[in-house]
Design a protein around this motif. Sequence first.
Motif, PDB file in Angstrom:
ATOM      1  N   ARG A  69       0.960  -1.133  -0.090  1.00 18.98           N
ATOM      2  CA  ARG A  69      -0.107   0.098  -0.009  1.00 18.98           C
ATOM      3  C   ARG A  69       0.743   1.131   0.239  1.00 18.98           C
ATOM      4  O   ARG A  69       0.547   2.160  -0.896  1.00 18.98           O
ATOM      5  CB  ARG A  69      -0.891   0.096   1.457  1.00 18.98           C
ATOM      6  CG  ARG A  69      -1.683   1.274   1.280  1.00 18.98           C
ATOM      7  CD  ARG A  69      -3.010   0.680   0.565  1.00 18.98           C
ATOM      8  NE  ARG A  69      -3.924   1.831   0.362  1.00 18.98           N
ATOM      9  CZ  ARG A  69      -5.280   2.127   1.129  1.00 18.98           C
ATOM     10  NH1 ARG A  69      -5.436   0.866   1.511  1.00 18.98           N
ATOM     11  NH2 ARG A  69      -6.183   2.964   0.950  1.00 18.98           N
ATOM     12  N   PHE A  70       1.892   1.282   0.912  1.00 21.08           N
ATOM     13  CA  PHE A  70       2.744   2.518   1.025  1.00 21.08           C
ATOM     14  C   PHE A  70       3.537   2.622  -0.462  1.00 21.08           C
ATOM     15  O   PHE A  70       3.498   3.892  -0.779  1.00 21.08           O
ATOM     16  CB  PHE A  70       3.997   2.334   2.015  1.00 21.08           C
ATOM     17  CG  PHE A  70       4.652   3.408   2.130  1.00 21.08           C
ATOM     18  CD1 PHE A  70       4.327   4.144   3.175  1.00 21.08           C
ATOM     19  CD2 PHE A  70       5.750   3.445   1.532  1.00 21.08           C
ATOM     20  CE1 PHE A  70       4.991   5.499   3.529  1.00 21.08           C
ATOM     21  CE2 PHE A  70       6.676   4.761   1.760  1.00 21.08           C
ATOM     22  CZ  PHE A  70       6.206   5.653   2.957  1.00 21.08           C
ATOM     23  N   ARG A  71       4.100   1.630  -1.190  1.00 22.19           N
ATOM     24  CA  ARG A  71       4.553   1.716  -2.472  1.00 22.19           C
ATOM     25  C   ARG A  71       3.799   2.290  -3.450  1.00 22.19           C
ATOM     26  O   ARG A  71       3.875   3.291  -4.345  1.00 22.19           O
ATOM     27  CB  ARG A  71       5.067   0.316  -2.958  1.00 22.19           C
ATOM     28  CG  ARG A  71       6.247  -0.121  -2.283  1.00 22.19           C
ATOM     29  CD  ARG A  71       6.589  -1.555  -2.875  1.00 22.19           C
ATOM     30  NE  ARG A  71       7.412  -2.340  -2.122  1.00 22.19           N
ATOM     31  CZ  ARG A  71       8.917  -2.163  -2.238  1.00 22.19           C
ATOM     32  NH1 ARG A  71       9.477  -1.465  -2.966  1.00 22.19           N
ATOM     33  NH2 ARG A  71       9.616  -2.803  -1.362  1.00 22.19           N
ATOM     34  N   GLU A  72       2.558   1.690  -3.592  1.00 24.76           N
ATOM     35  CA  GLU A  72       1.337   2.197  -4.546  1.00 24.76           C
ATOM     36  C   GLU A  72       0.551   3.173  -4.353  1.00 24.76           C
ATOM     37  O   GLU A  72      -0.145   3.627  -5.465  1.00 24.76           O
ATOM     38  CB  GLU A  72       0.327   0.488  -4.913  1.00 24.76           C
ATOM     39  CG  GLU A  72       1.229  -0.367  -5.315  1.00 24.76           C
ATOM     40  CD  GLU A  72       0.421  -1.604  -5.504  1.00 24.76           C
ATOM     41  OE1 GLU A  72      -0.586  -1.505  -4.974  1.00 24.76           O
ATOM     42  OE2 GLU A  72       1.104  -2.564  -5.721  1.00 24.76           O
ATOM     43  N   ASP A  73       0.314   3.526  -3.123  1.00 25.21           N
ATOM     44  CA  ASP A  73      -0.657   4.606  -2.949  1.00 25.21           C
ATOM     45  C   ASP A  73      -0.005   5.895  -1.978  1.00 25.21           C
ATOM     46  O   ASP A  73       0.111   5.951  -0.861  1.00 25.21           O
ATOM     47  CB  ASP A  73      -1.679   4.257  -2.002  1.00 25.21           C
ATOM     48  CG  ASP A  73      -2.764   5.145  -1.544  1.00 25.21           C
ATOM     49  OD1 ASP A  73      -2.837   6.344  -2.064  1.00 25.21           O
ATOM     50  OD2 ASP A  73      -3.505   4.853  -0.898  1.00 25.21           O
ATOM     51  N   GLU A 173      12.171   3.181  -2.633  1.00 27.38           N
ATOM     52  CA  GLU A 173      12.335   3.153  -4.067  1.00 27.38           C
ATOM     53  C   GLU A 173      13.850   3.024  -4.464  1.00 27.38           C
ATOM     54  O   GLU A 173      14.061   2.289  -5.541  1.00 27.38           O
ATOM     55  CB  GLU A 173      12.155   4.799  -4.502  1.00 27.38           C
ATOM     56  CG  GLU A 173      10.611   5.248  -4.379  1.00 27.38           C
ATOM     57  CD  GLU A 173      10.274   6.753  -4.816  1.00 27.38           C
ATOM     58  OE1 GLU A 173      11.563   7.508  -4.696  1.00 27.38           O
ATOM     59  OE2 GLU A 173       9.238   7.082  -4.858  1.00 27.38           O
ATOM     60  N   THR A 174      14.647   3.266  -3.526  1.00 29.28           N
ATOM     61  CA  THR A 174      16.120   3.021  -3.815  1.00 29.28           C
ATOM     62  C   THR A 174      16.285   1.477  -3.501  1.00 29.28           C
ATOM     63  O   THR A 174      17.263   0.895  -4.467  1.00 29.28           O
ATOM     64  CB  THR A 174      17.201   3.974  -2.915  1.00 29.28           C
ATOM     65  OG1 THR A 174      16.813   5.091  -3.062  1.00 29.28           O
ATOM     66  CG2 THR A 174      18.572   3.395  -3.456  1.00 29.28           C
ATOM     67  N   LEU A 175      15.592   0.777  -2.827  1.00 32.09           N
ATOM     68  CA  LEU A 175      15.884  -0.697  -2.307  1.00 32.09           C
ATOM     69  C   LEU A 175      14.612  -1.398  -2.639  1.00 32.09           C
ATOM     70  O   LEU A 175      14.094  -1.876  -1.797  1.00 32.09           O
ATOM     71  CB  LEU A 175      16.392  -0.957  -0.975  1.00 32.09           C
ATOM     72  CG  LEU A 175      17.769   0.129  -0.697  1.00 32.09           C
ATOM     73  CD1 LEU A 175      18.069   0.094   0.871  1.00 32.09           C
ATOM     74  CD2 LEU A 175      18.942  -0.508  -1.555  1.00 32.09           C
TER      75      LEU A 175
END
Length: 195
Positions: A69-73, A173-175
Amino acid sequence: EEWMEEKRREPADDLMTHLVQVESEGDHFQPDEILSLVSALLVAGAETTANSLSFGILELLRHPEQMKRFREDPSCRADAAYEIIRYEMPGRFLRRYAKKDSTLRGINIHAGQAIYLSIASAQRDPNFIDDPDRFDITRTPRDLSAFGIGRHFCIGAQLARLELEIGLVRTIETLPNLELCCDFDDVAYRSNPVI
């Protein structure tokens, strides 16, 4: 104190200059008070933010659905920072002093006595927070007392929340394949009772 003298001679648009000017305009800041405030800002802000970033990454890894959820939203990221601080409080206790003799739940407290308050416990109080032991980055922050209340509100609260949000985003994002290399139970915590 050399730094304060330098700011008196060559003022700039920075915190130290403003503190020195307040002192020189007759207000009550003494050099030791300025040094104490600046030290608190540097130490408290760095320690708590670093710990919150570590706790946040750990909890997102522990809860893969929350990580997804954190990555996508991106709309949940600001609330995620508050939830991380609520769920895994970086500052465990606050010391305050009793103003008068009193009794709390059968315990006598004397005027001037140090009292240690558990903010972490307050952030898990089921009377104020629904299902407090559930980590949920979509939870709307209801109680922001993790940053203090009133005159004790953290001067760096907004900066800390923003640093945490940006730090989490950049790390993830980096990892993108970040994973824990041990069991969650094997993660070592420092044994500092305050932070």
